[in-house]
Design a protein around this motif. Structure first.
Motif, PDB file in Angstrom:
ATOM      1  N   LEU A 177      47.386  43.617  44.050  1.00 55.86           N
ATOM      2  CA  LEU A 177      46.027  44.059  43.729  1.00 55.86           C
ATOM      3  C   LEU A 177      45.243  44.388  44.993  1.00 55.86           C
ATOM      4  O   LEU A 177      44.522  45.376  45.061  1.00 55.86           O
ATOM      5  N   ARG A 178      45.379  43.519  45.999  1.00 57.29           N
ATOM      6  CA  ARG A 178      44.600  43.734  47.216  1.00 57.29           C
ATOM      7  C   ARG A 178      45.045  45.007  47.926  1.00 57.29           C
ATOM      8  O   ARG A 178      44.247  45.708  48.527  1.00 57.29           O
ATOM      9  N   ASP A 179      46.346  45.317  47.835  1.00 59.49           N
ATOM     10  CA  ASP A 179      46.877  46.483  48.528  1.00 59.49           C
ATOM     11  C   ASP A 179      46.602  47.773  47.777  1.00 59.49           C
ATOM     12  O   ASP A 179      46.609  48.848  48.377  1.00 59.49           O
ATOM     13  N   VAL A 180      46.400  47.688  46.466  1.00 60.22           N
ATOM     14  CA  VAL A 180      46.283  48.888  45.652  1.00 60.22           C
ATOM     15  C   VAL A 180      44.862  49.080  45.148  1.00 60.22           C
ATOM     16  O   VAL A 180      44.272  50.144  45.289  1.00 60.22           O
ATOM     17  N   VAL A 195      35.865  29.038  36.511  1.00 55.97           N
ATOM     18  CA  VAL A 195      36.335  30.219  37.244  1.00 55.97           C
ATOM     19  C   VAL A 195      37.848  30.204  37.356  1.00 55.97           C
ATOM     20  O   VAL A 195      38.525  31.217  37.156  1.00 55.97           O
ATOM     21  N   ALA A 196      38.422  29.026  37.683  1.00 61.34           N
ATOM     22  CA  ALA A 196      39.880  28.932  37.811  1.00 61.34           C
ATOM     23  C   ALA A 196      40.564  29.268  36.494  1.00 61.34           C
ATOM     24  O   ALA A 196      41.579  29.981  36.458  1.00 61.34           O
ATOM     25  N   ALA A 197      40.008  28.760  35.386  1.00 62.24           N
ATOM     26  CA  ALA A 197      40.611  29.049  34.086  1.00 62.24           C
ATOM     27  C   ALA A 197      40.476  30.522  33.726  1.00 62.24           C
ATOM     28  O   ALA A 197      41.409  31.136  33.192  1.00 62.24           O
ATOM     29  N   LEU A 198      39.313  31.099  34.010  1.00 64.22           N
ATOM     30  CA  LEU A 198      39.106  32.513  33.716  1.00 64.22           C
ATOM     31  C   LEU A 198      40.040  33.378  34.558  1.00 64.22           C
ATOM     32  O   LEU A 198      40.606  34.364  34.075  1.00 64.22           O
ATOM     33  N   ALA A 199      40.222  32.998  35.837  1.00 64.74           N
ATOM     34  CA  ALA A 199      41.136  33.750  36.701  1.00 64.74           C
ATOM     35  C   ALA A 199      42.569  33.653  36.182  1.00 64.74           C
ATOM     36  O   ALA A 199      43.319  34.633  36.234  1.00 64.74           O
ATOM     37  N   TYR A 200      42.939  32.484  35.670  1.00 63.51           N
ATOM     38  CA  TYR A 200      44.284  32.335  35.116  1.00 63.51           C
ATOM     39  C   TYR A 200      44.483  33.284  33.945  1.00 63.51           C
ATOM     40  O   TYR A 200      45.502  33.974  33.834  1.00 63.51           O
ATOM     41  N   ARG A 201      43.510  33.305  33.022  1.00 65.05           N
ATOM     42  CA  ARG A 201      43.633  34.185  31.871  1.00 65.05           C
ATOM     43  C   ARG A 201      43.625  35.651  32.292  1.00 65.05           C
ATOM     44  O   ARG A 201      44.312  36.488  31.700  1.00 65.05           O
ATOM     45  N   ALA A 202      42.832  35.977  33.316  1.00 63.36           N
ATOM     46  CA  ALA A 202      42.783  37.365  33.778  1.00 63.36           C
ATOM     47  C   ALA A 202      44.118  37.785  34.380  1.00 63.36           C
ATOM     48  O   ALA A 202      44.582  38.913  34.170  1.00 63.36           O
ATOM     49  N   ARG A 203      44.749  36.878  35.136  1.00 62.60           N
ATOM     50  CA  ARG A 203      46.062  37.202  35.704  1.00 62.60           C
ATOM     51  C   ARG A 203      47.085  37.405  34.598  1.00 62.60           C
ATOM     52  O   ARG A 203      47.917  38.317  34.660  1.00 62.60           O
ATOM     53  N   GLU A 204      47.036  36.541  33.574  1.00 60.30           N
ATOM     54  CA  GLU A 204      47.946  36.723  32.456  1.00 60.30           C
ATOM     55  C   GLU A 204      47.690  38.038  31.734  1.00 60.30           C
ATOM     56  O   GLU A 204      48.608  38.764  31.339  1.00 60.30           O
ATOM     57  N   GLY A 205      46.401  38.350  31.552  1.00 62.07           N
ATOM     58  CA  GLY A 205      46.069  39.614  30.911  1.00 62.07           C
ATOM     59  C   GLY A 205      46.543  40.806  31.706  1.00 62.07           C
ATOM     60  O   GLY A 205      46.996  41.817  31.148  1.00 62.07           O
ATOM     61  N   LEU A 206      46.465  40.705  33.054  1.00 62.22           N
ATOM     62  CA  LEU A 206      46.936  41.801  33.903  1.00 62.22           C
ATOM     63  C   LEU A 206      48.449  41.974  33.754  1.00 62.22           C
ATOM     64  O   LEU A 206      48.953  43.101  33.677  1.00 62.22           O
ATOM     65  N   ARG A 207      49.193  40.859  33.727  1.00 62.15           N
ATOM     66  CA  ARG A 207      50.643  40.969  33.551  1.00 62.15           C
ATOM     67  C   ARG A 207      50.974  41.633  32.212  1.00 62.15           C
ATOM     68  O   ARG A 207      51.852  42.500  32.131  1.00 62.15           O
ATOM     69  N   LEU A 266      39.107  38.728  39.120  1.00 59.54           N
ATOM     70  CA  LEU A 266      40.268  39.098  39.934  1.00 59.54           C
ATOM     71  C   LEU A 266      39.830  39.700  41.261  1.00 59.54           C
ATOM     72  O   LEU A 266      40.470  39.477  42.297  1.00 59.54           O
ATOM     73  N   TRP A 267      38.765  40.474  41.242  1.00 60.22           N
ATOM     74  CA  TRP A 267      38.276  41.050  42.507  1.00 60.22           C
ATOM     75  C   TRP A 267      37.911  39.940  43.489  1.00 60.22           C
ATOM     76  O   TRP A 267      38.329  39.941  44.639  1.00 60.22           O
ATOM     77  N   HIS A 268      37.120  38.976  43.018  1.00 60.14           N
ATOM     78  CA  HIS A 268      36.637  37.947  43.937  1.00 60.14           C
ATOM     79  C   HIS A 268      37.744  36.978  44.360  1.00 60.14           C
ATOM     80  O   HIS A 268      37.782  36.560  45.522  1.00 60.14           O
ATOM     81  N   THR A 269      38.637  36.640  43.450  1.00 61.59           N
ATOM     82  CA  THR A 269      39.647  35.630  43.789  1.00 61.59           C
ATOM     83  C   THR A 269      40.888  36.220  44.419  1.00 61.59           C
ATOM     84  O   THR A 269      41.442  35.652  45.367  1.00 61.59           O
ATOM     85  N   GLU A 270      41.386  37.362  43.912  1.00 60.99           N
ATOM     86  CA  GLU A 270      42.647  37.914  44.394  1.00 60.99           C
ATOM     87  C   GLU A 270      42.459  38.903  45.535  1.00 60.99           C
ATOM     88  O   GLU A 270      43.280  38.959  46.444  1.00 60.99           O
ATOM     89  N   ILE A 271      41.401  39.719  45.492  1.00 58.21           N
ATOM     90  CA  ILE A 271      41.217  40.745  46.526  1.00 58.21           C
ATOM     91  C   ILE A 271      40.407  40.198  47.695  1.00 58.21           C
ATOM     92  O   ILE A 271      40.802  40.320  48.855  1.00 58.21           O
ATOM     93  N   GLU A 272      39.268  39.550  47.389  1.00 58.94           N
ATOM     94  CA  GLU A 272      38.462  38.989  48.477  1.00 58.94           C
ATOM     95  C   GLU A 272      38.939  37.608  48.892  1.00 58.94           C
ATOM     96  O   GLU A 272      38.529  37.108  49.938  1.00 58.94           O
ATOM     97  N   GLY A 273      39.765  36.977  48.053  1.00 61.28           N
ATOM     98  CA  GLY A 273      40.321  35.678  48.405  1.00 61.28           C
ATOM     99  C   GLY A 273      39.319  34.546  48.373  1.00 61.28           C
ATOM    100  O   GLY A 273      39.491  33.532  49.061  1.00 61.28           O
TER     101      GLY A 273
END
Length: 833
Positions: free
Chosen positions: A250-253, A169-181, A145-152
């Motif tokens: 995430l990027r703002d907080v 990476v795309a699949a892992l990011a998807y699962r991480a976003r779901e886990g965050l929700r 999430l840091w690399h994809t959502e915050i650093e873009g």
């Protein structure tokens, strides 16, 4: 989605996690690759937090700190970039703190991304629900999430760092976003708090489906009742609106927690664009219905986003602000303001978002679950808590924030006394409570005094710890207490200890400090009992100066050809091995046979904290060892040594003697002091001399820590030379502020100006004395600070060396062809406070 957890078979580079595993296993070569991968990111952040001139030093310091943590088995397992950026930011702040005389911890654990460095301006963000949800995720999810959502970054750019394919990476990011929700939803579930408002059945059913509804994973039939409920329920509507933008938030907080005020600049450099462009673009791409629902929650997010904007605006580094001096009187605790008159009743707002609780929750995967492949569990049906608002909130006491450092002053050496220093600082904005420090000493190390152990009522300490501390031994520790510490202040206790002859090595002292039973701060020293080194005789901190003065008591026969030139430091016979040494007697008194003078230059308005008299000579010195000492304007008085160590040099038996003369120097102050008539022998290759070492406080002196180390506690004097040992290492860790100029002083016996090879090294770098020949390759050249009527002090060296001190440094005496006897080592360097 299994490819997210599978490595890229075509990858030629190891992932960050694999490289860190190699470092944990002892392969330091893996760090070079981590360095190359993340150097640009660290430089980018450092240059936005501090000037470009200092950025490179900050980056190198941060990499060194992270490497130290990894070598010790700590640090991250996969999220190297956020961890490193936290270290960069903390290093920048510590530099400003050093300029403001703030106390910072030497514990590298404070760089742990699980507890990222947060300054007071960001404490509200740290307690927010988004931050708590993010921290509850597995570290690998946080990393992606840091690399994809915050650093873009794109999945292809992140893939080498995680050792995955871009699709993985795309699949892992998807699962991480779901886990965050799911984790964020979990923050809204009720606890056992009896004041929490219960949820009705419709809210429970809606929250159970909220995660799927946000990502469009519900069928049309399932979506209708959720949509109808959101139209009517303000609470669930606010939660839904927050979930729709949680990844953008995430990027703002999360960004400011690791990047501070440089978030906008850093993310812009990483992405090549505006950080808010992506957020607004995603919002515009939402369906109209979702935009309308999200608009209803704008008020709930306004304060959070506003704070992020304030934190991220501007690129100027944080400027230091004045802080009260360490010895300023403690301010009275602020009084609570009287309760104001209750305001008139106001209509409730259209949206009342849930208020997060202060205690962060920590989630861990269920037993047997794989955090890399198993998504977070769906929340159970529980009521959501709604705290009861208070019309008259009590006045909030500004918090204290304790920091603690601990270390041996000099070295703890078997069968010798020593000093353990513990320093406590208050980096918060409020007065602390009463301080309690529990100090765990290494096995075989005891607090110096009378009876110890559980019978502590009989204990009489040998030396007071200082600065308002009161310490007593317990069954396995020393407990020290002190009055409350004002904000910005630092206090230090110096515990004099005894080291047993069989004390085990390598168990460092540790300390835990609490304030009124709360706010615990912990620290561990870098070293315990050591095999070699110089123990501490005295240590203090404050506005201090260390003063050295001394002179020889033997000289060549002036009637001999070349003697007068040698005394003027000329010719090729500046060596007591080439002369039959005779007594030097300069005081004009028939009562003495041998005498010499030295000028003690104390600072203006001095307060003498400690003064030690040292003397040494070629002699067996059986029986009491004495020296006649005459203060300025006074008469001679006999000083009897309280400690004597004996050894042997090629010229014969030698001794060193010590006596504490603090009260005498306090009485008479600076000026010309005389030493006379110690036990000595005359003849070829003989020497004799004396030295005064004084530690004095003065308003004109810099704020620093001073330590006096010597070899008098050893039963046998540590002689160096041909046929003997060639090197003596003296750790000088103390509690210095690292990488700052300081001064090292040394009193050494039997050095010869014409025998090269004597050096004093600080962390391997040769030091250059301020007097004598000033040759770093031969520092023992018969030069004594303060000596009167003699430019060459045969066999006596009392020297001062400017030094660039580092934490946990080591001073080494080395010799080549010459034989010598190290006597005293002093170190004075910047100290936070």
């Amino acid at each position: 989605m299994s490819d997210a957890a599978s490595p890229d078979p075509s990858a030629t580079e190891a992932s960050d996690a694999a490289l860190m595993s190699r470092i944990h296993a002892g392969d330091m070569s893996a760090y070079a690759e981590l360095y190359e991968r993340h150097l640009a990111a660290a430089r980018t952040l450092a240059r936005h937090l501090i000037g470009a001139d200092a950025a490179e030093d900050v980056v190198q310091d941060a990499f060194a700190k992270v490497l130290d943590m990894l070598r010790r088995g700590g640090g991250p397992r996969s999220g190297f970039r956020p961890y490193l950026l936290t270290a960069v930011r903390r290093t920048v702040y510590d530099r400003y703190r050093g300029e403001r005389r703030l106390q910072s911890t030497d514990q590298i654990e404070m760089y742990d991304p699980g507890v990222p460095f947060v300054d007071p301006a960001l404490e509200g963000l740290e307690r927010s629900m988004i931050v708590r949800a993010f921290r509850s995720l597995p570290e690998r999810w946080q990393t992606v999430l840091w690399h994809t959502e915050i650093e873009g970054a794109r999945p292809a750019e992140v893939a080498p760092l995680l050792g995955l394919t871009p699709n993985g990476v795309a699949a892992l990011a998807y699962r991480a976003r779901e886990g965050l929700r799911q984790a964020y939803l979990q923050m809204h579930l009720p606890t056992t708090d009896p004041a929490a408002a219960p949820l009705d059945e419709e809210c429970r059913a809606t929250l159970d489906k909220m995660g799927s509804y946000v990502r469009g994973g519900l069928s049309r039939r399932e979506s209708r009742p959720v949509g109808r409920h959101l139209d009517d329920c303000e609470r669930c509507k606010a939660i839904y609106a927050e979930l729709t933008v949680i990844n953008s938030a995430l990027r703002d907080v999360i960004g400011p927690l690791f990047l501070g005020a440089a978030t906008t600049a850093y993310v812009g450099a990483a992405k090549g664009g505006s950080v808010f462009g992506g957020v607004l673009g995603r919002w515009r791409r939402l369906p109209k219905r979702r935009q309308a629902l999200g608009a209803g929650a704008a008020a709930a997010l306004a304060a959070l986003v506003g704070l992020a904007l304030v934190l991220m605006s501007g690129s100027e580094p944080i400027q230091p602000t004045p802080r009260p001096p360490a010895h300023s009187p403690s301010p009275a605790p602020p009084q609570s303001a009287p309760d104001p008159k209750p305001p008139a009743a106001q209509p409730p707002p259209a949206v009342t978002p849930p208020v997060p609780r202060d205690t962060p929750s920590s989630r861990s995967p269920a037993p047997g679950a794989d955090p890399e492949t198993d998504p977070a569990p769906e929340p159970g049906a529980h009521p959501v808590p709604t705290p009861s608002p208070s019309a008259n909130p009590p006045a909030v006491q500004p918090p204290a924030r304790l920091t603690v450092r601990i270390g041996a002053v000099g070295a703890l050496v078997r069968d010798q006394p020593g000093i353990v220093a513990i320093s406590v600082g208050n980096d918060g904005a409020g007065l602390s409570g009463d301080l309690v420090a529990d100090v765990a000493l290494p096995p075989g190390v005891t607090y110096a005094g009378g009876p110890t152990g559980r019978d502590a009522a009989l204990f009489t300490k040998r030396h007071a710890p200082g600065d308002g501390w009161h310490c007593r031994p317990g069954a396995s520790r020393v407990r020290c207490t002190r009055a409350p510490l004002p904000p910005g202040a630092v206090t230090t206790a110096y515990l004099h200890v005894d080291v047993d002859a069989a004390a085990p090595y390598d168990t460092p002292p540790a300390a835990t400090v609490t304030s009124d039973g709360e706010d615990a701060a912990e620290a561990r020293a870098p070293h315990g009992v050591m095999r070699d080194g110089l123990p501490a005789r005295f240590a203090a901190d404050g506005n201090l100066r260390v003063v050295h003065a001394g002179n020889a008591l033997l000289t060549c026969e002036h009637s001999r050809s070349g003697c007068r030139r040698a005394v003027r430091r000329e010719g090729e016979r500046r060596d007591n091995d080439r002369w039959r040494m005779r007594r030097l007697d300069r005081d004009g008194s028939n009562a003495t046979r041998t005498s010499s003078a030295a000028r003690v230059r104390l600072p203006r308005r001095p307060e003498v904290l400690w003064a030690g008299l040292y003397w040494s000579a070629t002699a067996r010195a059986d029986g009491p060892v004495t020296l006649e000492l005459r203060p300025p304007g006074g008469s001679y008085r006999t000083i009897r040594a309280t400690e004597v160590s004996r050894g042997r040099l090629p010229s014969g038996p030698v001794y060193q003697a010590f006596a504490d003369v603090t009260s005498l120097v306090r009485q008479y102050g600076g000026g010309v002091w005389w030493g006379a008539d110690p036990p000595l022998r005359t003849g070829v290759a003989r020497y004799a001399g004396w030295a005064l070492v004084v530690v004095a406080a003065s308003p004109d002196a810099p704020h620093q820590q001073a330590m006096v180390l010597d070899t008098l506690g050893a039963r046998r004097a540590p002689a160096l030379g041909p046929g003997l040992r060639r090197r003596l290492d003296a750790p000088v860790g103390g509690l210095f502020t690292g990488a700052r100029p300081g001064r090292v002083g040394a009193v050494t016996w039997e050095g010869d100006a014409d025998l090269p090879g004597d050096r004093l090294l600080l962390d391997g770098r040769p030091l250059v004395p301020t007097s004598g020949d000033r040759d770093p390759r031969n520092v023992l050249d018969g030069s004594a600070d303060g000596a009167i009527d003699s430019e060459l002090s045969f066999g006596i060296d009392v020297d001062v060396f400017p030094a660039f001190l580092r934490r946990a440094g080591t001073v080494a005496f080395t010799t080549g062809r010459d034989a010598c006897l190290p006597g005293v080592l002093t170190v004075a360097g910047p100290f936070p406070g």
